[in-house]
Design an enzyme around this catalytic site. Sequence first.
Site, short mmCIF file in Angstrom:
data_model
loop_
_atom_site.label_atom_id
_atom_site.label_comp_id
_atom_site.label_asym_id
_atom_site.label_seq_id
_atom_site.Cartn_x
_atom_site.Cartn_y
_atom_site.Cartn_z
N SER A 127 2.62 2.24 22.05
CA SER A 127 3.43 3.11 21.32
C SER A 127 4.27 2.57 20.11
CB SER A 127 4.47 3.56 22.20
OG SER A 127 3.22 4.85 22.71
N MET A 166 8.05 0.37 31.00
CA MET A 166 8.47 -1.56 30.23
C MET A 166 9.85 -1.05 28.97
SD MET A 166 5.58 -2.80 30.50
CE MET A 166 5.08 -3.91 29.93
N ASN A 171 3.15 9.95 21.81
CA ASN A 171 4.16 9.59 23.14
C ASN A 171 5.40 10.92 22.87
OD1 ASN A 171 5.15 9.36 24.83
ND2 ASN A 171 4.96 6.81 24.82
N CYS A 231 6.70 10.21 27.66
CA CYS A 231 7.01 8.77 28.60
C CYS A 231 8.24 8.99 29.83
CB CYS A 231 7.67 7.53 27.38
SG CYS A 231 8.81 6.50 28.46
N THR A 268 2.21 8.73 32.18
CA THR A 268 2.29 8.88 33.95
C THR A 268 2.87 9.83 34.25
OG1 THR A 268 3.59 7.54 32.67
CG2 THR A 268 1.94 6.45 33.36
N GLY A 294 -6.36 7.76 35.35
CA GLY A 294 -7.32 7.09 36.86
C GLY A 294 -8.16 7.40 36.20
N GLY A 332 -6.94 2.98 30.47
CA GLY A 332 -5.91 2.24 31.15
C GLY A 332 -5.97 1.17 31.66
C1 SIN Z 1 6.74 2.00 28.84
O1 SIN Z 1 6.92 0.89 27.53
O2 SIN Z 1 7.35 1.69 29.08
C2 SIN Z 1 5.47 3.42 28.70
C3 SIN Z 1 5.90 4.22 27.33
C4 SIN Z 1 5.14 5.31 28.34
O3 SIN Z 1 4.51 5.76 29.53
O4 SIN Z 1 5.19 6.20 27.71
#
Ligand code: SIN
Length: 304
Positions: A47, A72, A126, A129, A192, A243, A264
């Site tokens: 992203s 992240m 996105n 997140c 997620t 998954g 992923g």
């Molecule tokens: C992240 O960069 O922390 C994850 C991004 C996401 O879950 O869409």
Amino acid sequence: MTNPLATQIADLKLSNPTMLAAGVLGYTGLSMKRVIESGAGAVVTKSMGIEPRTGYGNPTVVQTDCGLLNAMGLPNPGISHFEEEMKELNKLNAPTIFSIYGFSPEDFAEVAKIAVEIGAAAVELNVSCPHVKKAGAQVGSDPSLLMEIVKQVKSQIEKPVIVKLTPNVTDITEIAKAAQKAGADAICAINTVKAMAIDPETCKPILANKYGGLSGTAIKPIGLRCVYDIYNAVDIPIIGCGGISNWQDAVEYLLAGACALQIGTAIAFQDITVFKSVTDGITNYLEHKGFNNLKDIIGLAHKT
Ligand code: SIN
């Protein structure tokens, strides 16, 4: 001879339904080139936003019994820096989809415009997140804000707009319907699942951000349920994500209603050969069951 694995998301044509999911190996042109050469039908970048972003401090990833937990913090070099990386990808015969984020509808629209200018075949919003404040799931859980984001992005670009949804809501179908109403070309489900890990030794949360997003085999039944429900709620294409680590998982998502599949976390536990093993497995399954092509099984679980 027609390709039995060919699939389409709006006007985006894929030679097979597998795609690299955002966030894994999507930082550089060369890493995505390797993924395409290993058999993925399309790739999605990490992203990206307008400005460079450092993200959170370490630890940012925890391995769990049945997946990965990450926070992240959307680290990225800023969308404009990605132009250089596109030089490798523009030569290849598989679409590059830019995952983008923003803190407002205007942000999203600006990033989308730049993404298309530098070569994106489509953008994936996105809005899911699970842990960055004022972005991601915080905007993607509000149907009216999501609609404004989609409308503004659609007004700026002519490429397909995919909306990646969060499972961390009461009713994901309401969000999917809002995205379709605002003009989204496709849905990707799911990002997620909000989660955490605590270290018994230090007695503290392990991730620097405390909360993260769980991916991998643990969340496959959740993703599958979301795709199944969304299939009944909208009539735009659905990309299944969550998954998928073997062809059986992929077939389950297709039967639930997905027309393409993002992979992923399985890359971290296996390697990039997972794209070929999944597509080979789907081909064998179609042959073995007497189906002609992918279309014969998309959404089939709804008819039985
Ligand atoms: C992240 O960069 O922390 C994850 C991004 C996401 O879950 O869409």
